[in-house]
Design a protein around this motif. Structure first.
Motif, mmCIF file in Angstrom:
data_model
loop_
_atom_site.group_PDB
_atom_site.id
_atom_site.type_symbol
_atom_site.label_atom_id
_atom_site.label_comp_id
_atom_site.label_asym_id
_atom_site.label_seq_id
_atom_site.Cartn_x
_atom_site.Cartn_y
_atom_site.Cartn_z
ATOM 1 N N SER A 97 0.824 -1.207 0.000
ATOM 2 C CA SER A 97 0.000 0.000 0.000
ATOM 3 C C SER A 97 0.859 1.258 0.000
ATOM 4 O O SER A 97 0.567 2.210 -0.720
ATOM 5 C CB SER A 97 -0.910 0.033 1.228
ATOM 6 N N GLN A 127 -7.653 0.804 0.047
ATOM 7 C CA GLN A 127 -8.187 -0.247 0.892
ATOM 8 C C GLN A 127 -9.306 0.310 1.777
ATOM 9 O O GLN A 127 -10.334 -0.302 1.953
ATOM 10 C CB GLN A 127 -7.047 -0.725 1.781
ATOM 11 N N ASP A 172 -6.210 -1.421 -4.449
ATOM 12 C CA ASP A 172 -5.537 -1.935 -3.253
ATOM 13 C C ASP A 172 -6.443 -2.925 -2.516
ATOM 14 O O ASP A 172 -7.412 -2.518 -1.877
ATOM 15 C CB ASP A 172 -5.144 -0.767 -2.342
HETATM 16 MG MG LIG Z 1 -2.169 -2.698 2.358
#
Ligand SMILES: [Mg+2]
Ligand SMILES: Nc1ncnc2c1ncn2[C@@H]1O[C@H](COP(=O)(O)OP(=O)(O)O)[C@@H](O)[C@H]1O
Lengths: 310, 510
Positions: B46, B88, B167
């Motif tokens: 990320s 995310q 993500d």
């Molecule tokens: Mg992540």
């Protein structure tokens, strides 16, 4: 007892309610902006005092009421800048800073007033009711609603304008987002810090205006602690109004009605309730409201939380 | 594929205080490919992609995009260069409409919003083109997680992008929604876009990618073409050693009923109904799984069972005793262990030491306390023993637990809960935030507990976790148990339909 329900009584009550609601309307609509952006400013009381004092001082020096109002707004915003710096830039706790500003506002205005004005004891010219052709002459309605000064009338404009800005402009959209999901605003390329400063300045500017109304449109004098808790009541108004500017307008009117009722009942010789009880009415209603509306409700979800940048 | 890479990341470094999130990462993305980024939690996926989309600024290194070195200072810069990322954690403002979210931050701050009908039309057109089923006027907080994700993807498309970074998009989806997303990725590539797909699920990555890069400890350890590798090899690259994908399980008939839930209902903190008449039994020596997309009442069910949320109606019986509505301390005392979903909220106290955290429920009991005084020596010994047996990586038992990684915190929670010698163990998200190595270990531990006759209820959104250790799997949807299946990977379609709320048409998938 008879004249309690007379039309004259009701008209006077309505008229006083709006007038007494005016400082609450300004302060609570301002606080709606601040809280929508996630900043809880409990320093409203101190801010309003500063506005009341600055307005009084400027008007006393120049004899110019609009200038006095402007000074009230400026004083409020200056105070707001201090609040914003500590809570947004330094990320100090909003409650602690707000409480400190309340104390500072009370102390500072009392000190300055005693040093420069108290001995003169001089009042100032205040804004006079404006006669609106035809409307002001209406029976009952004229007396109830159309014998106010311009500052009182302007509350309607401020409420409508506030709602338009909040719901119909890009600024308002972003502001509402800042209090709910600041990171999304950050990602969208707008400055969370900038918006929070702007919101606090709008809020404290309006609180300053509300304070200035007290000395320039209501009483003709500055008195220590002249706001007598209106800053705190404005905070309750915001909750009651569910963070809506139009709601804040009407809820303030309701509180104005409690103030007016309290004053007018005191004047009724036939009422035997001790006047202290009546005086407490607006404050009791505030507590009742807050208890009745406890829980989160529609509060901005990031209210009171500083924003941690990436 | 062109000779010059579409996007080149060159020796990027990024640290957050003592944590090195990117340790000299280099990576090349070709135009028009689906490039997967695979790695365990905390590998640095990320952070790396956040640097490409302008969210995070690298400390060192170069990003070369379409032949030019770029240095974004905000996500807006990246959007201007047609790079968009779906995070995310969604970047949607819940109390605004979809369309309002899309125009957030666009145009001058002082402008009046007037072109909403045009915006709505544009959103509908895009939504139809990619079959995303997004309504511009919907309020975001009224949408399900899957819908919100489609809203996020469409937002990026609305802004116009050539490079889309996703993500861990499948973490919150049902298998059917996942299929739909994977095929959308194919459509986007056909439209000339390039996709970076971050995941830690091997099967999905194998299905859609052209190439796969594996990250470990802040570095890209390898980039491979999908045809030239297999799941086992990828898993080994992720962990750095061989991983056993199957856990041996002894077939053993379950014993007496330990926990019995009868028609339980309760409401979420918001006051809305969350658990609607759940009944289930868990027997000694079995692991019962509860599958479901997150947000279908699993959280509330586990809180209600452990006494952390008031029960509206129904009963919870543990070892023949009615424990409905008892407070957590009383429930704990009845040999009930709880490995919670949100360990920071319900599992541990971050500033306290490992020792103090191990005795949270028993601080006033012998031998940990005598006469109202803590017995530091006994507590220390007990904690050191747990640390050793569960291989909790830590300096010593007096360290604050906040200093441990998420996986090691989880191991300590598991250790503590099992050390209390429970009859029943409630687990919500066993392996959340922990790496594959530790996951294997705690799953094996759960199987050992099962074999020694304990009753286990495992709530999880990770199907792999459920398939690996459960004896049977219940599916929860909208607060109800919709059905029960054996832990048979061949019946994944049926499971997916149940997870999506399709009760009446089992096995109609495809
Ligand atoms: Mg992540
Ligand atoms: N903003 C931050 N501050 C401090 N540490 C961070 C931050 N973001 C990520 N990290 C750390 O960097 C490492 C890599 O994180 P991340 O890229 O999120 O991993 P993942 O591969 O699971 O996406 C982790 O150890 C994480 O805790």
């Amino acid at each position: 007892m008879d004249d309690m329900i007379s039309l004259t009584f009701l008209a006077a009550l309505a008229s006083a309610a709006w007038r007494l609601a005016t400082p609450l309307i300004f302060a609570s609509i301002g606080e709606v902006f601040s809280e929508r952006a996630g900043v809880l400013n409990i320093g409203l009381e101190g801010t309003m005092l500063v506005g009341a004092f600055c307005g009084f001082a400027a008007a006393a020096a120049t004899g110019n009421i609009p200038l006095g109002l402007l000074a009230g707004v400026a004083g409020g915003m200056l105070f707001g800048l201090v609040f914003a710096f500590f809570t947004i830039t330094i990320k100090a706790d909003q409650i602690v800073v707000g409480a400190a500003l309340n104390l500072l506002g009370m102390g500072l205005t009392a000190f300055l007033f005693r040093t420069y004005y108290v001995s003169t004891g001089k009042g100032i010219e205040i804004a006079q009711p404006v006669h609106i052709p035809w409307l002001s002459d209406l029976p009952f309605l004229g007396e109830a609603f159309f014998r106010q000064n311009l500052i009182v009338y302007s509350t309607v404009l401020v409420a409508i304008l506030a709602a338009l800005v909040l719901y119909r402009t890009s600024f308002g959209l972003t502001l509402r987002a800042v209090g709910e999901h600041p990171k999304a605003v950050d990602v969208a390329g707008r400055s969370v810090v900038g918006y929070r400063y702007a919101a606090v300045l709008v809020g404290t500017g309006l609180a300053g205006l509300g304070g200035a109304f007290l000395t320039l449109g209501h009483s003709n004098q500055f008195v220590e602690g002249i706001t007598s808790g209106r800053g705190f009541i404005a905070l309750a108004v915001v909750v009651f109004a569910r963070w809506s500017p139009i709601g804040a307008f009407f809820v303030s009117l309701l509180f104005g009605l409690f103030y007016a009722l309290q004053l007018m009942l005191q004047a009724q010789a036939s009422i035997v309730v001790p006047y202290q009880v009546l005086q407490a009415l607006p404050y009791i209603m505030t507590i009742v409201t807050l208890v009745a509306l406890r829980g989160k409700g529609a509060a901005p979800s990031k209210l009171g939380q500083p924003y941690e940048m990436r | 594929m062109s000779t010059k890479p579409f996007l080149r990341i060159d020796n990027i470094r990024k640290r957050f205080g003592p944590i090195i999130a990117s340790d000299g990462v280099s990576l090349e993305i070709e135009e028009g490919e689906i490039h997967s980024l695979l790695g365990e939690n905390g590998a640095g996926k990320s952070v790396l992609m956040s640097m490409i989309c302008g969210m995070v600024r690298p400390d060192e290194g170069d990003i070369v995009y379409k032949g030019q070195s770029v240095r974004f200072t905000s996500p807006r810069d990246a959007i201007r260069e047609r790079i968009g990322m779906v995070h995310q954690h969604f970047m949607l403002v819940p109390n605004l409409t979809v369309a309002e979210n899309y125009i957030l931050g666009q145009g001058s701050a002082l402008s009046v919003i007037s072109n909403m009908t045009t915006v709505h039309r544009k959103i509908r057109a895009l939504s139809e083109r990619y079959a995303l089923d997004v309504r511009p006027e919907a309020i975001v907080e009224d949408l399900s997680v899957g819908e919100q994700q489609r809203v996020e993807i469409l937002k990026v498309l609305f802004h116009g992008i050539d490079l889309l970074i996703l993500d861990e998009p499948t973490a919150v989806l049902t298998p059917q929604e996942t299929d739909r997303l994977l095929s959308l990725m194919g459509d986007l590539v056909k439209d000339g876009k390039t996709v970076v797909f971050i995941s830690h699920k091997l099967d999905e990555v194998m299905r859609v990618s052209n190439r796969i890069s594996v990250m470990r400890d802040g570095r890209v350890v390898n980039t491979v073409k999908v045809g030239e590798t297999n799941a086992r090899e990828l898993a080994r690259m992720m962990v750095g050693r061989d991983v056993r994908m199957e856990l041996p399980r002894s077939p053993k008939p379950p014993g007496r009923i330990v926990l019995s839930v009868e028609n339980l209902t309760c409401r979420a903190e918001t006051g809305l109904p969350a658990v609607r008449g759940v009944s289930l039994d868990v027997r000694a020596g079995e692991i019962v799984g509860i599958a479901g997309v997150s947000g279908n009442g699993q959280t509330e069910l586990s809180l209600a069972l452990s006494g952390l949320l008031p029960v509206d109606s129904g009963r919870v019986i543990l070892n023949g005793n009615d424990i409905t509505g008892h407070d957590p301390a009383k429930i704990n005392a009845r040999r009930f262990s709880h490995i919670p979903e949100d360990r920071h909220k319900h599992g541990i106290v971050l500033p306290l030491s490992l020792s103090e955290n191990t005795i949270l429920q028993r601080y006033n009991q012998k031998p940990f306390a005598t006469g109202g005084m803590l017995n530091r020596r006994v507590i220390g010994e007990h904690t050191r023993d747990l640390i050793k047996r569960f291989r909790v990586r830590s300096r010593d038992e007096n360290q604050p637990i906040a200093a441990l990684s998420g996986g090691n915190q989880q191991k300590l929670v598991v250790a503590r809960e099992l050390a209390r010698d429970p009859d029943f163990i409630l687990v919500n998200q066993l392996a959340r935030g922990i790496d594959i190595g530790a996951m294997e270990f705690v799953m094996e531990e759960m199987l050992r507990q099962r074999d020694s006759g304990r009753a286990i209820l495992l709530i999880s959104t990770e199907l792999e976790e459920l398939f690996a250790i459960c004896d049977r799997i219940l599916v929860m949807f909208h607060g109800e148990i919709l059905g029960e299946l054996p832990p048979d990977r061949a019946r994944l379609d049926e499971l997916g339909l149940l997870m999506a709320g399709n009760k009446d048409q089992p096995a109609l998938a495809g």
